[in-house]
Design a protein around this motif. Structure first.
Motif, PDB file in Angstrom:
ATOM      1  N   LEU A  73       0.754  -1.258  -0.080  1.00  0.00           N
ATOM      2  CA  LEU A  73      -0.100  -0.030   0.111  1.00  0.00           C
ATOM      3  C   LEU A  73       0.975   1.117  -0.128  1.00  0.00           C
ATOM      4  CD1 LEU A  73      -2.611  -1.349   2.637  1.00  0.00           C
ATOM      5  CD2 LEU A  73      -3.029  -0.515   0.118  1.00  0.00           C
ATOM      6  N   MET A  74       1.814   1.006   0.747  1.00  0.00           N
ATOM      7  CA  MET A  74       2.965   2.496   0.572  1.00  0.00           C
ATOM      8  C   MET A  74       3.434   2.475  -0.807  1.00  0.00           C
ATOM      9  SD  MET A  74       3.527   3.663   3.710  1.00  0.00           S
ATOM     10  CE  MET A  74       5.132   4.528   3.581  1.00  0.00           C
ATOM     11  N   LEU A  75       3.686   1.674  -1.371  1.00  0.00           N
ATOM     12  CA  LEU A  75       4.403   1.616  -3.088  1.00  0.00           C
ATOM     13  C   LEU A  75       3.265   1.940  -3.916  1.00  0.00           C
ATOM     14  CD1 LEU A  75       6.852  -1.200  -2.747  1.00  0.00           C
ATOM     15  CD2 LEU A  75       7.395   1.292  -2.604  1.00  0.00           C
ATOM     16  N   SER A  76       2.187   1.221  -3.780  1.00  0.00           N
ATOM     17  CA  SER A  76       1.174   1.109  -4.828  1.00  0.00           C
ATOM     18  C   SER A  76       0.374   2.625  -4.771  1.00  0.00           C
ATOM     19  CB  SER A  76       0.239   0.116  -4.776  1.00  0.00           C
ATOM     20  OG  SER A  76       0.976  -0.987  -4.917  1.00  0.00           O
ATOM     21  N   PHE A  77       0.416   3.055  -3.810  1.00  0.00           N
ATOM     22  CA  PHE A  77      -0.737   4.294  -3.516  1.00  0.00           C
ATOM     23  C   PHE A  77      -0.136   5.605  -3.386  1.00  0.00           C
ATOM     24  CE2 PHE A  77      -3.561   0.787  -2.790  1.00  0.00           C
ATOM     25  CZ  PHE A  77      -4.588   1.189  -3.331  1.00  0.00           C
ATOM     26  N   GLN A  78       1.365   5.731  -3.949  1.00  0.00           N
ATOM     27  CA  GLN A  78       2.231   6.802  -3.538  1.00  0.00           C
ATOM     28  C   GLN A  78       1.642   8.164  -4.238  1.00  0.00           C
ATOM     29  OE1 GLN A  78       5.038   6.539  -1.434  1.00  0.00           O
ATOM     30  NE2 GLN A  78       4.810   8.673  -1.762  1.00  0.00           N
ATOM     31  N   GLU A  79       1.323   7.880  -5.525  1.00  0.00           N
ATOM     32  CA  GLU A  79       0.806   8.979  -6.202  1.00  0.00           C
ATOM     33  C   GLU A  79      -0.379   9.814  -5.188  1.00  0.00           C
ATOM     34  OE1 GLU A  79      -0.042   8.134  -9.914  1.00  0.00           O
ATOM     35  OE2 GLU A  79       1.887   7.643 -10.692  1.00  0.00           O
ATOM     36  N   ASP A  80      -1.285   8.961  -4.923  1.00  0.00           N
ATOM     37  CA  ASP A  80      -2.704   9.187  -4.186  1.00  0.00           C
ATOM     38  C   ASP A  80      -2.243   9.901  -2.810  1.00  0.00           C
ATOM     39  OD1 ASP A  80      -4.652   7.905  -5.990  1.00  0.00           O
ATOM     40  OD2 ASP A  80      -3.461   6.390  -5.689  1.00  0.00           O
ATOM     41  N   TYR A  81      -1.212   9.314  -2.285  1.00  0.00           N
ATOM     42  CA  TYR A  81      -0.849  10.190  -0.962  1.00  0.00           C
ATOM     43  C   TYR A  81      -0.178  11.424  -1.344  1.00  0.00           C
ATOM     44  CZ  TYR A  81      -0.532   5.452   1.103  1.00  0.00           C
ATOM     45  OH  TYR A  81      -0.857   4.090   1.788  1.00  0.00           O
ATOM     46  N   ALA A  98       2.898  10.030   8.011  1.00  0.00           N
ATOM     47  CA  ALA A  98       1.353   9.749   7.561  1.00  0.00           C
ATOM     48  C   ALA A  98       1.172   8.823   6.692  1.00  0.00           C
ATOM     49  CB  ALA A  98       0.805  11.255   7.111  1.00  0.00           C
ATOM     50  N   GLN A  99       1.855   8.589   5.741  1.00  0.00           N
ATOM     51  CA  GLN A  99       1.651   7.588   4.494  1.00  0.00           C
ATOM     52  C   GLN A  99       1.537   6.182   5.318  1.00  0.00           C
ATOM     53  OE1 GLN A  99       4.527   8.223   1.414  1.00  0.00           O
ATOM     54  NE2 GLN A  99       3.480  10.081   0.782  1.00  0.00           N
ATOM     55  N   GLU A 100       2.509   5.913   6.210  1.00  0.00           N
ATOM     56  CA  GLU A 100       2.821   4.696   6.863  1.00  0.00           C
ATOM     57  C   GLU A 100       1.384   4.634   7.837  1.00  0.00           C
ATOM     58  OE1 GLU A 100       5.549   1.915   9.566  1.00  0.00           O
ATOM     59  OE2 GLU A 100       6.557   3.780   8.694  1.00  0.00           O
ATOM     60  N   ILE A 101       1.138   5.530   8.371  1.00  0.00           N
ATOM     61  CA  ILE A 101      -0.087   5.530   9.287  1.00  0.00           C
ATOM     62  C   ILE A 101      -1.298   4.976   8.310  1.00  0.00           C
ATOM     63  CG2 ILE A 101      -1.710   6.883  10.741  1.00  0.00           C
ATOM     64  CD1 ILE A 101       0.667   8.238  11.668  1.00  0.00           C
TER      65      ILE A 101
END
Length: 179
Positions: free
Chosen positions: A117-125, A134-137
């Protein structure tokens, strides 16, 4: 297959046999060794502890099934495939997922999905202004939610259709956070 590989496979199969009868946290290395017809030293030659067997199972049996579906657009497929895989060895996974310890199958799955989820949604974060810790949370929240939903499904006897539940979850997540 080499003798070492045969022994390692026997340990994995013996572990699965035992865990199919009782929760993983109640299985000991002595019991695994006994069911495999080996001594404890032989077990420890192949695995550091009983949790290393679970890690081996994850990396050699589960990860190959789901890894190519861990991208943003396919993560729901990974969950469906994971559930289908678990259903093939229902008793084993039911008991393996009762353990919530640091090196448990539960924690391995949470960490694996969190990383994806950290890698796949990087653009969305980034688009949403979610940066740094906050991304890790957020990833940890969704990975725990995902794996806990799977554990609920497993604890419920794997009776409900995991495909339908996963598709509903996928729609809800895409409609709310990552849109």
């Amino acid at each position: 297959m080499s003798a070492a590989d045969s022994t390692k496979q026997a340990i994995v199969l013996g572990t699965k046999e035992l865990v199919s009868t009782k929760p993983y946290e109640k299985v000991s290395v002595i019991e695994i060794s006994r069911i495999c017809g080996i001594n404890r030293n032989t077990f420890y030659y192949h695995f550091a502890d009983k949790y290393a067997v679970i890690e081996w199972i994850f990396h050699n049996e589960i990860e190959p099934v789901i890894e190519k579906y861990m991208a943003k657009d396919y993560w729901a497929d990974s969950i469906i495939l994971l559930c289908r895989h678990m259903k093939l060895e229902k008793k084993f996974y039911t008991n393996a997922l009762t353990d919530r310890g640091r090196c448990s199958l539960y924690q391995i799955l949470v960490d694996y999905y969190k990383k994806a989820l950290m890698l796949s949604f990087q653009e969305d974060y980034e688009r949403l202004g979610i940066i740094g810790d906050a991304q890790e949370i957020v990833a940890r929240f969704f990975s725990h939610g995902t794996i806990d939903m799977i554990c609920d499904w497993v604890a419920g006897g794997m009776r409900k259709d995991a495909d339908v539940s996963t598709q509903i979850l996928d729609i809800a997540i895409r409609a709310s956070l990552f849109n």
